[in-house]
Design an enzyme around this catalytic site. Structure first.
Site, mmCIF file in Angstrom:
data_model
loop_
_atom_site.group_PDB
_atom_site.id
_atom_site.type_symbol
_atom_site.label_atom_id
_atom_site.label_comp_id
_atom_site.label_asym_id
_atom_site.label_seq_id
_atom_site.Cartn_x
_atom_site.Cartn_y
_atom_site.Cartn_z
ATOM 1 N N CYS A 71 0.833 -1.204 0.000
ATOM 2 C CA CYS A 71 0.000 0.000 0.000
ATOM 3 C C CYS A 71 0.868 1.255 0.000
ATOM 4 O O CYS A 71 1.775 1.383 0.816
ATOM 5 C CB CYS A 71 -0.897 -0.021 1.238
ATOM 6 S SG CYS A 71 -1.917 1.445 1.369
ATOM 7 N N CYS A 77 -1.043 6.005 6.914
ATOM 8 C CA CYS A 77 -2.387 5.595 7.348
ATOM 9 C C CYS A 77 -2.385 4.844 8.672
ATOM 10 O O CYS A 77 -3.139 5.160 9.573
ATOM 11 C CB CYS A 77 -3.028 4.760 6.240
ATOM 12 S SG CYS A 77 -4.422 3.768 6.762
ATOM 13 N N CYS A 80 -2.797 -0.795 8.570
ATOM 14 C CA CYS A 80 -2.229 -2.143 8.381
ATOM 15 C C CYS A 80 -0.778 -2.157 8.878
ATOM 16 O O CYS A 80 0.157 -2.208 8.064
ATOM 17 C CB CYS A 80 -2.277 -2.551 6.910
ATOM 18 S SG CYS A 80 -3.929 -2.638 6.219
ATOM 19 N N GLN A 287 -19.814 -9.489 12.151
ATOM 20 C CA GLN A 287 -18.379 -9.751 11.983
ATOM 21 C C GLN A 287 -17.900 -9.168 10.647
ATOM 22 O O GLN A 287 -18.609 -9.265 9.644
ATOM 23 C CB GLN A 287 -18.109 -11.255 12.021
ATOM 24 C CG GLN A 287 -18.360 -11.864 13.388
ATOM 25 C CD GLN A 287 -17.176 -11.718 14.333
ATOM 26 O OE1 GLN A 287 -16.118 -11.218 13.948
ATOM 27 N NE2 GLN A 287 -17.348 -12.129 15.563
ATOM 28 N N TYR A 316 -22.707 -12.968 25.308
ATOM 29 C CA TYR A 316 -22.206 -11.904 24.424
ATOM 30 C C TYR A 316 -22.586 -12.265 22.982
ATOM 31 O O TYR A 316 -21.727 -12.368 22.106
ATOM 32 C CB TYR A 316 -20.692 -11.716 24.548
ATOM 33 C CG TYR A 316 -20.196 -11.638 25.972
ATOM 34 C CD1 TYR A 316 -20.302 -10.450 26.687
ATOM 35 C CD2 TYR A 316 -19.622 -12.752 26.598
ATOM 36 C CE1 TYR A 316 -19.848 -10.374 28.006
ATOM 37 C CE2 TYR A 316 -19.172 -12.679 27.905
ATOM 38 C CZ TYR A 316 -19.285 -11.486 28.604
ATOM 39 O OH TYR A 316 -18.832 -11.425 29.896
ATOM 40 N N ASP A 385 -18.133 -15.014 23.898
ATOM 41 C CA ASP A 385 -17.490 -14.209 22.841
ATOM 42 C C ASP A 385 -17.491 -12.751 23.285
ATOM 43 O O ASP A 385 -18.177 -11.904 22.703
ATOM 44 C CB ASP A 385 -18.265 -14.398 21.518
ATOM 45 C CG ASP A 385 -17.583 -13.689 20.348
ATOM 46 O OD1 ASP A 385 -16.472 -13.165 20.519
ATOM 47 O OD2 ASP A 385 -18.184 -13.667 19.257
ATOM 48 N N CYS A 412 -11.127 -11.932 21.165
ATOM 49 C CA CYS A 412 -10.415 -11.012 20.260
ATOM 50 C C CYS A 412 -9.242 -10.369 20.994
ATOM 51 O O CYS A 412 -8.652 -9.416 20.489
ATOM 52 C CB CYS A 412 -11.373 -9.960 19.708
ATOM 53 S SG CYS A 412 -12.228 -9.033 20.967
HETATM 54 N N1 SAH Z 1 -20.958 -13.249 19.248
HETATM 55 C C1 SAH Z 1 -21.252 -12.116 18.412
HETATM 56 C C2 SAH Z 1 -20.818 -10.774 19.031
HETATM 57 C C3 SAH Z 1 -19.478 -10.707 19.680
HETATM 58 S S1 SAH Z 1 -18.918 -9.077 20.039
HETATM 59 C C4 SAH Z 1 -20.687 -12.295 17.035
HETATM 60 O O1 SAH Z 1 -19.845 -13.156 16.792
HETATM 61 O O2 SAH Z 1 -21.099 -11.585 16.122
HETATM 62 C C5 SAH Z 1 -19.220 -8.922 21.760
HETATM 63 C C6 SAH Z 1 -20.651 -8.608 22.116
HETATM 64 O O3 SAH Z 1 -20.726 -8.480 23.534
HETATM 65 C C7 SAH Z 1 -21.168 -7.298 21.549
HETATM 66 O O4 SAH Z 1 -22.360 -7.546 20.843
HETATM 67 C C8 SAH Z 1 -21.435 -6.430 22.789
HETATM 68 O O5 SAH Z 1 -22.551 -5.595 22.649
HETATM 69 C C9 SAH Z 1 -21.678 -7.485 23.857
HETATM 70 N N2 SAH Z 1 -21.420 -7.074 25.252
HETATM 71 C C10 SAH Z 1 -20.480 -6.239 25.719
HETATM 72 N N3 SAH Z 1 -20.516 -6.186 27.062
HETATM 73 C C11 SAH Z 1 -21.510 -7.015 27.465
HETATM 74 C C12 SAH Z 1 -22.018 -7.402 28.746
HETATM 75 N N4 SAH Z 1 -21.518 -6.925 29.871
HETATM 76 N N5 SAH Z 1 -23.033 -8.289 28.768
HETATM 77 C C13 SAH Z 1 -23.556 -8.804 27.630
HETATM 78 N N6 SAH Z 1 -23.106 -8.474 26.403
HETATM 79 C C14 SAH Z 1 -22.097 -7.596 26.304
#
Ligand code: SAH
Length: 454
Positions: A71, A77, A80, A287, A316, A385, A412
Site C-alpha cells: 500500500c 495511514c 495495516c 463480523q 455476548y 465471545d 479477540c
Molecule cells: N458473538 C457475536 C458478538 C461478539 S462481540 C458475534 O460473533 O457476532 C461482543 C458482544 O458483547 C457485543 O455484541 C457487545 O454488545 C456485547 N457485550 C459487551 N458487554 C456485554 C455485557 N456486559 N453483557 C452482555 N453483552 C455484552
C-alpha cells in the site's frame, strides 16, 4: 538515550501490537515499522523508565521476513501496521502472541494445551465488509480517507486493499458531491459543517451495498443529487440497496449517532453466514471479515461437539450469529447480549431462518447469566465471545457453578482470554485447545477460539 537520538538496532522479536522489539543491554525499545530480523536505524521517540519507543527511519539490513508494503499510504495511514511483514510470518507472530499470553498471563503449562497454527486467508486482501471513512476539510476542500495514526488528520485515499473497491467508490461519490455543491463537511475543531463519515457495508454473498452518510446536521442541501449520483454509480461487484442518512449532533468519536433516516432503498441489507440469512442495519454488530468468520464459527462449532441433544448458552451473542449456527445442532439455545437493538435483530434473524429453539435475553451478562443459572438452566455447552476487555468474575463463576461439559471461548484479545481461562481452570476446567484465526490480516489483531473441558 533521549528523544531524537538515532541508534542502530537489531530487531529480535515482535510485540503484540506489531512493533519490532530491539534491546540495548536489557533495555527494551519498541520500534514502529521494524520487522523481526531487521537491522534498522531507529529514531527514539519517547524514553520511559523501563522501555523506549522509536520509529525505523532506515532499514540497514532487511529481515528475510520483510516485504515491500502493498500500500502506498502504509506509513501515513497506520491501518495495516504489519503490511511490511510477509503474511506467513504475520500468522506465526499471531500464534506466538497467543502462546505468550497463555503462558505469561494465564500461567498455563504449554505441554498440556494444543495451540494450532493461525488459520489465515488464501487471499488476505479486500476482506472487510464494513468500511468507515472520516470526512473533513483540507486546503478548503472536502476530503475523505483514514485518520493518520494517533491523530484526527485525514489521509486522503483513493484505494484500500483491506476493503472493497465499491466502498471506495461510495466515498469518492460523497466527497465529489460535497465539492461540486460547495457544501462544507464537518469541521471537528469549529464544530460545524455537515458530513462526518461515510460508512459502507457490503453483503459478501448477497452483493448488496449500503451507504450510510453520517452528518452533524440533519439537513444537507441537494441531498437528492447525492442519492441520484450514488444510484447512477456502477459499483464494482455490488448492487446499491440502501442509502441512509445518520444524524450525529454530538461531539464524540462514535461512528454513528442514534438517528437513521433511510433516503433510498431498504433500511437494512442482508447477508448469508453459515447457510443462514442475517438482516443487518447500520447499527448492527456483524463480523467484519465474512470469509474468516465462517472459519471462526466452524472452528467454534467443531470444538463444541454439538449432537442435537444439548442445551447451549451463548454469552455476548450480538445479533445471534453463533446462537443461530448452534441452534441447528442443539436442543435449545439461549443467547445473552447487552445491546437492545442486537437482541431484537437476533429475534428477527431467528424467525427469518425459521429457527424455533433459540431464545434471547437482553442485559449485562454479569446479571443475566447468574440469574438464568439461578433459575436452574443447566447449559451443557457455553460459548463466550466477549469484547476486548474479556468476561468478568460474576459471569464466569455463575458458569462454573452450572458445570457445563465444555466452554468454547471466542476471544479477540489473547491477554483477557488468558486471564479468564486461568479463572476457569482454577474453577475445575482444563484448557485443551487454542486455535488462532486471522480475522484482520496485516493488523496486529488476534482472534482465537479456545476450548475448556470439565
Ligand atoms: N458473538 C457475536 C458478538 C461478539 S462481540 C458475534 O460473533 O457476532 C461482543 C458482544 O458483547 C457485543 O455484541 C457487545 O454488545 C456485547 N457485550 C459487551 N458487554 C456485554 C455485557 N456486559 N453483557 C452482555 N453483552 C455484552
Amino acid at each position: 538515550m533521549k528523544p531524537g537520538d538515532t541508534i542502530k538496532l537489531n530487531i529480535l522479536n515482535t510485540a503484540p501490537d506489531g512493533r519490532g522489539i530491539g534491546k540495548i543491554d536489557h533495555f527494551v525499545i519498541f520500534v514502529i515499522g521494524a520487522c523481526e530480523g531487521d537491522l534498522v536505524l531507529a529514531k527514539i521517540l519517547t524514553v520511559h523508565k523501563t522501555y523506549a519507543t522509536a520509529a525505523a527511519v532506515q532499514v540497514l539490513a532487511p529481515s528475510p521476513f520483510r516485504q515491500e508494503s502493498f500500500c502506498r499510504a502504509s506509513s501515513a495511514c497506520g491501518g495495516c501496521p504489519l503490511s511490511h511483514i510477509q503474511y506467513e510470518k504475520q500468522l506465526a507472530i499471531k500464534k506466538q502472541t497467543v502462546t505468550d499470553a497463555l503462558a505469561r498471563i494465564g500461567g498455563f503449562d504449554l505441554q498440556t494445551v494444543e495451540i494450532s497454527d493461525a488459520l489465515g486467508m488464501d487471499r488476505p486482501f479486500c476482506y472487510r465488509n464494513k468500511m468507515v471513512f472520516p470526512v473533513g476539510q483540507a486546503g478548503g476542500k472536502a476530503v475523505g480517507g483514514f485518520y493518520a495514526p494517533k491523530s484526527h488528520d485525514i489521509v486522503p485515499l483513493d484505494s484500500c486493499l483491506a476493503g472493497e473497491e465499491a466502498a471506495m467508490q461510495a466515498l469518492s461519490c460523497v466527497v465529489q458531491f460535497l465539492n461540486d455543491e460547495c457544501i462544507a463537511p464537518f469541521h471537528e475543531a469549529k464544530k460545524c459543517g455537515t458530513v462526518r463519515r461515510v460508512f459502507v457495508r457490503t453483503g459478501f454473498h448477497t452483493k448488496a451495498l449500503m451507504v450510510v452518510i453520517s452528518s452533524f446536521t440533519e439537513r444537507i442541501r441537494h441531498l437528492d443529487r447525492l442519492v441520484s449520483a450514488l444510484r447512477e454509480t456502477e459499483f464494482a461487484g455490488y448492487c446499491l440497496k440502501s442509502v441512509v442518512l445518520n444524524v450525529n449532533q454530538k461531539i464524540n468519536n462514535l461512528v454513528l449517532g442514534d438517528k437513521n433516516i433511510t433516503l433510498w432503498g431498504s433500511d437494512t441489507i442482508e447477508d448469508e453466514l453459515m447457510g443462514l440469512i442475517f438482516s443487518i442495519s447500520p447499527h448492527s454488530f456483524f463480523q467484519v471479515n465474512p470469509v474468516q468468520t465462517q472459519v471462526l464459527y466452524q472452528t467454534a462449532m467443531s470444538l463444541a461437539e454439538l449432537d442435537g441433544t444439548k442445551t447451549v448458552l451463548d454469552v455476548y451473542c450480538g445479533i445471534g450469529t453463533i446462537s443461530l449456527c448452534a441452534a441447528k445442532l442443539a436442543k435449545r439455545v439461549i443467547g445473552v447480549e447487552i445491546v437492545k437493538e442486537a437482541v431484537l435483530d437476533a429475534g428477527v434473524n431467528a424467525e427469518r431462518n425459521n429457527i424455533k429453539n433459540a431464545e434471547f435475553y437482553c442485559g449485562a451478562a454479569e446479571q443475566v447469566v447468574p440469574d438464568l443459572i439461578g433459575r436452574d438452566i443447566r447449559p451443557d455447552v457455553v460459548f463466550l465471545d466477549p469484547p476486548r476487555k474479556g468476561s468478568d468474575e460474576k459471569t464466569l463463576s455463575a458458569i462454573l457453578s452450572a458445570r457445563p461439559e465444555r466452554i468454547v471461548y471466542v476471544s479477540c484479545n489473547p491477554a483477557t482470554l488468558a486471564r479468564d481461562a486461568r479463572y476457569l481452570a482454577d474453577g475445575g476446567y482444563r484448557l485443551t485447545r487454542a486455535v488462532p484465526v486471522d480475522m484482520f490480516p496485516h493488523t496486529a489483531h488476534v482472534e482465537c477460539v479456545a476450548l475448556l473441558n470439565k
